[in-house]
Design a protein around this motif. Structure first.
Motif, PDB file in Angstrom:
ATOM      1  N   HIS A 134       0.781  -1.044  -0.242  1.00 30.54           N
ATOM      2  CA  HIS A 134      -0.012  -0.140   0.051  1.00 30.54           C
ATOM      3  C   HIS A 134       0.710   1.448  -0.011  1.00 30.54           C
ATOM      4  O   HIS A 134       0.648   2.276  -0.633  1.00 30.54           O
ATOM      5  N   GLY A 135       1.812   1.350   0.819  1.00 35.23           N
ATOM      6  CA  GLY A 135       2.691   2.521   1.043  1.00 35.23           C
ATOM      7  C   GLY A 135       3.249   2.842  -0.358  1.00 35.23           C
ATOM      8  O   GLY A 135       3.382   4.043  -0.721  1.00 35.23           O
ATOM      9  N   ASN A 153     -10.167   2.787   3.427  1.00 31.07           N
ATOM     10  CA  ASN A 153     -10.120   1.332   3.209  1.00 31.07           C
ATOM     11  C   ASN A 153     -11.475   0.624   3.235  1.00 31.07           C
ATOM     12  O   ASN A 153     -12.170   1.313   3.957  1.00 31.07           O
ATOM     13  N   LEU A 280       3.408  10.445   2.989  1.00 31.92           N
ATOM     14  CA  LEU A 280       2.229   9.532   3.440  1.00 31.92           C
ATOM     15  C   LEU A 280       2.626   8.206   3.099  1.00 31.92           C
ATOM     16  O   LEU A 280       2.301   7.330   4.151  1.00 31.92           O
ATOM     17  N   GLY A 281       2.895   7.838   2.077  1.00 27.59           N
ATOM     18  CA  GLY A 281       3.121   6.469   1.585  1.00 27.59           C
ATOM     19  C   GLY A 281       4.280   5.809   2.290  1.00 27.59           C
ATOM     20  O   GLY A 281       4.234   4.453   2.657  1.00 27.59           O
ATOM     21  N   LEU A 284       3.273   4.715   5.877  1.00 31.29           N
ATOM     22  CA  LEU A 284       2.104   3.694   5.563  1.00 31.29           C
ATOM     23  C   LEU A 284       2.959   2.270   5.537  1.00 31.29           C
ATOM     24  O   LEU A 284       2.999   1.208   6.086  1.00 31.29           O
ATOM     25  N   GLU A 285       4.006   2.547   4.783  1.00 29.57           N
ATOM     26  CA  GLU A 285       4.903   1.300   4.421  1.00 29.57           C
ATOM     27  C   GLU A 285       5.885   0.972   5.620  1.00 29.57           C
ATOM     28  O   GLU A 285       5.805  -0.170   6.094  1.00 29.57           O
ATOM     29  N   ALA A 288       3.374  -1.071   8.039  1.00 34.23           N
ATOM     30  CA  ALA A 288       2.726  -2.018   7.514  1.00 34.23           C
ATOM     31  C   ALA A 288       3.921  -3.278   7.366  1.00 34.23           C
ATOM     32  O   ALA A 288       3.603  -4.506   7.354  1.00 34.23           O
ATOM     33  N   ILE A 295      -2.304  -2.248   9.874  1.00 34.65           N
ATOM     34  CA  ILE A 295      -3.368  -1.143   9.772  1.00 34.65           C
ATOM     35  C   ILE A 295      -4.561  -1.632   9.580  1.00 34.65           C
ATOM     36  O   ILE A 295      -4.686  -2.422   8.399  1.00 34.65           O
ATOM     37  N   ILE A 298      -8.165   2.799   7.893  1.00 44.61           N
ATOM     38  CA  ILE A 298      -7.311   4.070   7.326  1.00 44.61           C
ATOM     39  C   ILE A 298      -8.447   4.944   6.677  1.00 44.61           C
ATOM     40  O   ILE A 298      -9.426   4.600   5.927  1.00 44.61           O
ATOM     41  N   LEU A 337      -5.378   6.526  11.456  1.00 43.94           N
ATOM     42  CA  LEU A 337      -5.228   5.013  11.257  1.00 43.94           C
ATOM     43  C   LEU A 337      -5.581   4.388  12.571  1.00 43.94           C
ATOM     44  O   LEU A 337      -5.386   4.675  13.565  1.00 43.94           O
TER      45      LEU A 337
END
Length: 408
Positions: A134-135, A153, A280-281, A284-285, A288, A295, A298, A337
């Protein structure tokens, strides 16, 4: 209100300025105005009223001017404001001007023509790929100069999937695609850019990752024609329909429910400056791919100042940054999140705070250089993320966003 009645005429100038404005991805020499003009609203707490203001932004020296349109006088004389970037000046955004929060409602016709020519929204759906991807996908999207203005999500129904893939009606591939799309968690996004519908499809590449052009999303991360990472709409009309189906409400209830469980969780808020800076990515990465966390929910939110103050109320009178923290949370989009520990025997709130690092990014860089705040924080206010402090507050903070604000 007519903006042009309260501003002096625009002046034309010619200037070489590569990469300006970055939000729109331009890289050329061109004619443009000496300033951009926006109609804004500001809530005046002392007068308990909403004021209509005109914000002029001068790109040459990054200065601003604010005019009180009702009185026809300067509220803020022209002054440089380095933190304000052109990419923040989007209709619908909130900007922080010397601790005044201005909601950008509209812009002058000439500004619209220059900055927002052919701006569109499109719907993007990240398919049921592994969460660790996702990230990377979000980072890819932001590097292509799309603005993400809505995100969450969810799990979609077969009826939603049939509407999404109505162009495959009668194809033997349709049942396979529907089974896959409904088999797991997806992420829906509203992406904004010039000619966004066409641009997103070009970024995706061919349906088959094998024949997709190098550098396209499906070529980078796709497996086959069905598991090809993401979906894109063919027309503006289709995009608007799917945006309404994914993000819309019916009788006060979201058509696609939020995924928060409110159990054995902690809350993480990715702050507005992170989104503006394109990180942001990466965050998230990092979450995760850590061995301890996943997560579970979101969503992207716009937070009113009153709500931000309420959310941070526990810090009022405790930390000197309370007011500035509240203002920053309200001055742009943030991402909330719900984070869970993969090991149920671990205290999720305490463990996740270690991944985030101390509140002060400088201290984080000294003690925990690989923590989120060390990598993406700038100062105590712009410190990348908020995370729950007390073990008993994890569920309450998640509920504040995914129950209270989500239905506000």
């Amino acid at each position: 209100m007519v903006i042009d009645n309260v501003i002096e005429p625009f002046l034309y100038v010619r200037k070489i300025h590569n990469g300006y404005p970055p939000a729109l991805g331009r890289q050329r020499t061109y004619d443009y105005f000496d300033k951009y003009t926006f109609l804004c609203e500001m809530y005046d707490e002392d007068a308990d009223e909403v004021k209509e203001l005109v914000l002029n932004f001068f790109p040459f020296d990054n200065s601003i001017q604010i005019i009180d349109s009702s009185k026809g006088r300067n509220l803020v004389k022209r002054v440089q404001l380095p933190p304000l970037k052109i990419e923040m000046l989007q209709i619908g955004n909130i900007v922080n001007i010397f601790s005044r929060l201005l909601y950008i409602k509209d812009c002058a016709p000439a500004t619209r023509k220059e900055l927002y020519h052919n701006i569109q929204s499109t719907f993007a759906l990240i398919k049921p790929v592994p969460p660790s991807a996702h990230g990377k996908i979000i980072t890819f999207i932001m590097k292509k100069d799309f603005r993400i203005v809505r995100m969450k999500n969810g799990k979609v129904s077969k009826d939603f999937a049939k509407e999404l893939y109505k162009n495959l009606s009668g194809s033997n591939l349709l049942p396979i695609v529907i089974d896959y799309i409904t088999s797991g968690e997806v992420i829906g996004l509203e992406l904004v850019a010039p000619d966004a519908v066409k641009k997103w499809r070009e970024c995706l590449g061919d349906t088959d990752p094998v024949t997709a052009a190098p550098g396209t999303l499906r070529r980078l991360y796709g497996e086959n024609k069905v598991k090809n990472v993401a979906h894109g709409c063919n027309t503006v009309e289709d995009a608007n329909q799917m945006l309404n189906l994914f993000f819309g409400y019916e009788n006060g209830v979201p058509r696609i429910p939020f995924r928060a469980t409110y159990e054995n969780c902690t809350c993480c808020i990715i702050k507005p400056h992170v989104i503006i800076e394109g990180n942001l990515g990466a965050i998230l990465e990092q979450i995760a791919t850590s061995k301890n966390f996943s997560i579970s929910a979101i969503a992207m939110f716009s937070v009113k100042l009153a709500d931000a103050k309420e959310f941070f109320e526990v810090y009022k009178g405790v930390v000197p940054e309370y007011e500035a923290m509240s203002i920053h949370l309200a001055e742009g989009k943030c991402v909330a999140l719900e984070v869970k520990c993969n090991n149920p025997n671990i205290n999720c709130v305490c463990e996740f705070r270690q991944l985030c690092g101390p509140r002060d990014p400088e201290l984080s860089r000294q003690l925990y250089p690989d923590s989120i705040r060390a990598l993406y924080g700038k100062n105590i206010v712009h410190n990348a993320v908020h995370c729950t402090d007390l073990a008993e507050d994890g569920q309450l903070e998640v509920e504040y966003f995914f129950k209270l604000l989500a239905n506000d």
